[in-house]
Motif scaffolding. Sequence first.
Motif, mmCIF file in Angstrom:
data_model
loop_
_atom_site.group_PDB
_atom_site.id
_atom_site.type_symbol
_atom_site.label_atom_id
_atom_site.label_comp_id
_atom_site.label_asym_id
_atom_site.label_seq_id
_atom_site.Cartn_x
_atom_site.Cartn_y
_atom_site.Cartn_z
ATOM 1 N N ILE A 22 0.828 -1.205 0.000
ATOM 2 C CA ILE A 22 0.000 0.000 0.000
ATOM 3 C C ILE A 22 0.869 1.264 0.000
ATOM 4 C CG2 ILE A 22 -1.633 1.345 1.405
ATOM 5 C CD1 ILE A 22 -2.885 -1.384 2.233
ATOM 6 N N SER A 23 1.973 1.201 0.724
ATOM 7 C CA SER A 23 2.873 2.359 0.802
ATOM 8 C C SER A 23 3.610 2.600 -0.509
ATOM 9 C CB SER A 23 3.919 2.156 1.910
ATOM 10 O OG SER A 23 3.328 2.165 3.175
ATOM 11 N N ALA A 24 4.170 1.536 -1.078
ATOM 12 C CA ALA A 24 5.146 1.695 -2.162
ATOM 13 C C ALA A 24 4.562 1.555 -3.560
ATOM 14 C CB ALA A 24 6.276 0.687 -1.975
ATOM 15 N N LYS A 25 3.435 0.872 -3.714
ATOM 16 C CA LYS A 25 2.902 0.613 -5.060
ATOM 17 C C LYS A 25 1.892 1.705 -5.408
ATOM 18 C CE LYS A 25 3.941 -2.320 -7.270
ATOM 19 N NZ LYS A 25 4.897 -2.431 -8.406
ATOM 20 N N GLU A 26 2.383 2.751 -6.039
ATOM 21 C CA GLU A 26 1.545 3.911 -6.306
ATOM 22 C C GLU A 26 0.436 3.630 -7.310
ATOM 23 O OE1 GLU A 26 3.660 7.537 -7.045
ATOM 24 O OE2 GLU A 26 5.109 7.149 -5.453
ATOM 25 N N SER A 27 0.568 2.562 -8.098
ATOM 26 C CA SER A 27 -0.498 2.210 -9.050
ATOM 27 C C SER A 27 -1.715 1.611 -8.344
ATOM 28 C CB SER A 27 0.029 1.222 -10.095
ATOM 29 O OG SER A 27 0.430 0.002 -9.472
ATOM 30 N N GLY B 206 -3.366 -5.965 12.786
ATOM 31 C CA GLY B 206 -3.180 -5.913 11.338
ATOM 32 C C GLY B 206 -3.699 -4.612 10.757
ATOM 33 N N MET B 207 -4.868 -4.163 11.229
ATOM 34 C CA MET B 207 -5.453 -2.926 10.727
ATOM 35 C C MET B 207 -4.569 -1.726 11.060
ATOM 36 S SD MET B 207 -7.888 -1.795 8.926
ATOM 37 C CE MET B 207 -8.525 -0.174 8.492
ATOM 38 N N GLU B 208 -3.955 -1.754 12.218
ATOM 39 C CA GLU B 208 -3.059 -0.653 12.598
ATOM 40 C C GLU B 208 -1.868 -0.566 11.650
ATOM 41 O OE1 GLU B 208 -2.313 -1.487 16.695
ATOM 42 O OE2 GLU B 208 -4.240 -0.651 17.355
ATOM 43 N N MET B 209 -1.365 -1.704 11.190
ATOM 44 C CA MET B 209 -0.273 -1.689 10.211
ATOM 45 C C MET B 209 -0.741 -1.105 8.879
ATOM 46 S SD MET B 209 2.003 -5.166 10.672
ATOM 47 C CE MET B 209 0.897 -6.328 11.450
ATOM 48 N N LEU B 210 -1.949 -1.473 8.459
ATOM 49 C CA LEU B 210 -2.487 -0.931 7.216
ATOM 50 C C LEU B 210 -2.673 0.582 7.316
ATOM 51 C CD1 LEU B 210 -5.244 -3.562 6.252
ATOM 52 C CD2 LEU B 210 -2.848 -3.515 5.561
ATOM 53 N N LYS C 126 -0.893 6.369 5.848
ATOM 54 C CA LYS C 126 -0.327 7.677 6.199
ATOM 55 C C LYS C 126 0.918 8.012 5.378
ATOM 56 C CE LYS C 126 -0.316 8.215 10.833
ATOM 57 N NZ LYS C 126 -0.290 7.765 12.269
ATOM 58 N N ASP C 127 1.432 7.009 4.657
ATOM 59 C CA ASP C 127 2.613 7.233 3.825
ATOM 60 C C ASP C 127 2.229 8.136 2.642
ATOM 61 O OD1 ASP C 127 4.689 6.868 1.791
ATOM 62 O OD2 ASP C 127 5.412 5.220 3.048
ATOM 63 N N PRO C 128 2.965 9.217 2.413
ATOM 64 C CA PRO C 128 2.625 10.137 1.307
ATOM 65 C C PRO C 128 2.628 9.468 -0.066
ATOM 66 C CG PRO C 128 4.298 11.092 2.751
ATOM 67 C CD PRO C 128 4.130 9.673 3.181
ATOM 68 N N ARG C 129 3.320 8.334 -0.196
ATOM 69 C CA ARG C 129 3.374 7.644 -1.490
ATOM 70 C C ARG C 129 2.096 6.868 -1.797
ATOM 71 N NH1 ARG C 129 8.463 3.962 -0.654
ATOM 72 N NH2 ARG C 129 7.398 3.806 1.385
ATOM 73 N N SER C 130 1.325 6.538 -0.769
ATOM 74 C CA SER C 130 0.122 5.722 -0.967
ATOM 75 C C SER C 130 -0.907 6.457 -1.818
ATOM 76 C CB SER C 130 -0.499 5.359 0.379
ATOM 77 O OG SER C 130 -1.742 4.698 0.182
ATOM 78 N N ARG C 131 -1.451 5.739 -2.812
ATOM 79 C CA ARG C 131 -2.499 6.304 -3.661
ATOM 80 C C ARG C 131 -3.790 5.489 -3.576
ATOM 81 N NH1 ARG C 131 0.580 9.691 -3.305
ATOM 82 N NH2 ARG C 131 1.583 11.001 -4.890
ATOM 83 N N LEU C 132 -3.915 4.697 -2.523
ATOM 84 C CA LEU C 132 -5.095 3.835 -2.382
ATOM 85 C C LEU C 132 -6.362 4.680 -2.291
ATOM 86 C CD1 LEU C 132 -5.362 0.689 -2.151
ATOM 87 C CD2 LEU C 132 -5.889 1.073 0.259
ATOM 88 N N GLN C 133 -7.374 4.293 -3.072
ATOM 89 C CA GLN C 133 -8.651 5.005 -3.075
ATOM 90 C C GLN C 133 -9.785 4.204 -2.441
ATOM 91 O OE1 GLN C 133 -9.605 6.395 -7.031
ATOM 92 N NE2 GLN C 133 -7.515 7.095 -7.392
ATOM 93 N N GLU C 134 -9.674 2.869 -2.451
ATOM 94 C CA GLU C 134 -10.728 2.023 -1.876
ATOM 95 C C GLU C 134 -10.104 0.945 -0.996
ATOM 96 O OE1 GLU C 134 -13.808 0.551 -4.382
ATOM 97 O OE2 GLU C 134 -13.686 2.238 -5.791
ATOM 98 N N SER D 254 -7.163 11.360 8.671
ATOM 99 C CA SER D 254 -6.802 12.772 8.791
ATOM 100 C C SER D 254 -5.566 13.135 7.971
ATOM 101 C CB SER D 254 -6.564 13.138 10.265
ATOM 102 O OG SER D 254 -5.389 12.507 10.752
ATOM 103 N N MET D 255 -4.824 12.114 7.515
ATOM 104 C CA MET D 255 -3.589 12.374 6.779
ATOM 105 C C MET D 255 -3.646 11.932 5.317
ATOM 106 S SD MET D 255 -0.724 11.353 9.638
ATOM 107 C CE MET D 255 0.648 11.893 8.613
ATOM 108 N N ASN D 256 -4.650 11.150 4.959
ATOM 109 C CA ASN D 256 -4.714 10.587 3.610
ATOM 110 C C ASN D 256 -5.749 11.341 2.764
ATOM 111 O OD1 ASN D 256 -5.641 8.810 1.382
ATOM 112 N ND2 ASN D 256 -4.173 7.381 2.255
ATOM 113 N N LYS D 257 -5.296 11.952 1.681
ATOM 114 C CA LYS D 257 -6.180 12.725 0.812
ATOM 115 C C LYS D 257 -6.803 11.891 -0.306
ATOM 116 C CE LYS D 257 -3.607 17.063 1.430
ATOM 117 N NZ LYS D 257 -2.880 18.162 0.739
ATOM 118 N N HIS D 258 -6.303 10.680 -0.502
ATOM 119 C CA HIS D 258 -6.688 9.895 -1.684
ATOM 120 C C HIS D 258 -7.814 8.905 -1.427
ATOM 121 C CE1 HIS D 258 -3.193 11.548 -3.718
ATOM 122 N NE2 HIS D 258 -2.469 11.221 -2.667
#
Length: 456
Positions: free
Chosen positions: A275-280, A295-299, A304-312, A333-337
């Motif tokens: 989720i962090s590194a795979k921007e696609s 597990g959810m806390e790790m996700l 929160k990683d700025p590289r994450s582009r997850l939408q769903e 609060s930190m994820n805009k995507h």
Amino acid sequence: MELDIQCEEMSPSRWAELLSAMKSCKTIRLDDCNLSSNNCEDLSSIISTNPSLTELKLNNNELGDEGIEYLCKGLLMPSCRLQKLWLQNCNLTSASCETLRSVLSAQPSLTELHVGDNKLGTAGVKVLCQGMMNPSCKLQKLQLEYCELTADIVEALNAALQNKPTLKELSLSNNTLGDTAVKQLCRGLVEASCNLELLHLENCGITSNSCREISAVLSSKSSLIDLSVGDNKIGDSGLALLCQGLMHPNCRIQKLWLWDCDLTSASCNDLSRLISAKESLTEISLIDNNLRDSGMEMLCQALKDPRSRLQELWVRECGLTTACCKAVSSALSMNKHLKVLHMGENKLRDAGVELICEGLLHPNCNIQSLWLGNCDVTSACCAALATVMATKQCLTELDLSYNPLEDEGIRKICEALRNPSCNVQQLILYDILWSAEVDDELRALEESKPEVKIIS
């Protein structure tokens, strides 16, 4: 012109009326209309005489093999320009496949064939594969879910794939293929010239034994953007193997469905890196895996990683509780995507949902669809939810089904819906008890705001 009718019984007069309209339609959709082989004679005439017709959808009708024979007479006419054909759950058998093979061989305009939920069997689909191997066939999408296929189909499929560079989507879900066949299929896909974009293998009897070969497809086919292996018991060890391919620089995966795969929190370290590194990657489903709060806390850390582009993110029925909700709130609060969050069937309770609402209210948060069905919430958290509804204009869909909200909670939600700033267009409230007075309020609200759909 488009004709789109579903779930309608066709009287002779109504059918005659529709036939007249069909003569100029570009798209005809007649799902669940109690059609039979008799109607197919008329449809065959429409197919052959209406060169504008490019899409025909006849799902869930008892057409039978005889009906398909009539249809194919029209499909084989030189004047036919049909591109998309949907025949799911039409009571077809292997006998229909010879006729459809002729269409695949002779009709280069046909790019989509959806024949899932028919008892075609391995023998029938082998015949379809012969049609695909014809140079005239330009098929791009082939859907074969619930077709009673076995491992013996793979050799024919691989032969067709080798000769079909146009094929972009292949769905084989809900067939008993097993590991040996899936390994063979994947080896064929690696070698095939096709630029496959979608591969669905849900409920195909896959275990971790197949995952190295699936991983090889991911790393070698940069065209593959949609992979579903849900409802297969791959476990944490299988997921680790998949992630090797998913993390490969060649992999451009966008949609990844891993629901009910026997994953635990042990998989979440690999998933977090993904989720962090795979921007696609824009969509991931982890429904019905025992990820638990750790597990959810790790996700959430990955979100929160700025590289994450997850939408769903779909984490329904993952053994979550109130304990993970602070991490969820922080991520929101930190994820805009992130646009869609499914957290239903988890014991989040009122305190957990109130924490999530804090994150939802943050200016960074752009959630559009929030699913909290059966989360053990009561009217106590409805004030917080109402504030989110009235404040966040990005929120257009909210599911609160199977929660004991009662009159008090529903009234708070109604109050928020009346707010001019509220932009919720779909509110889902299945299996919630409320009084006749509240029911009147809901109906009045729908009348005053026709753009709002309340589903209960």
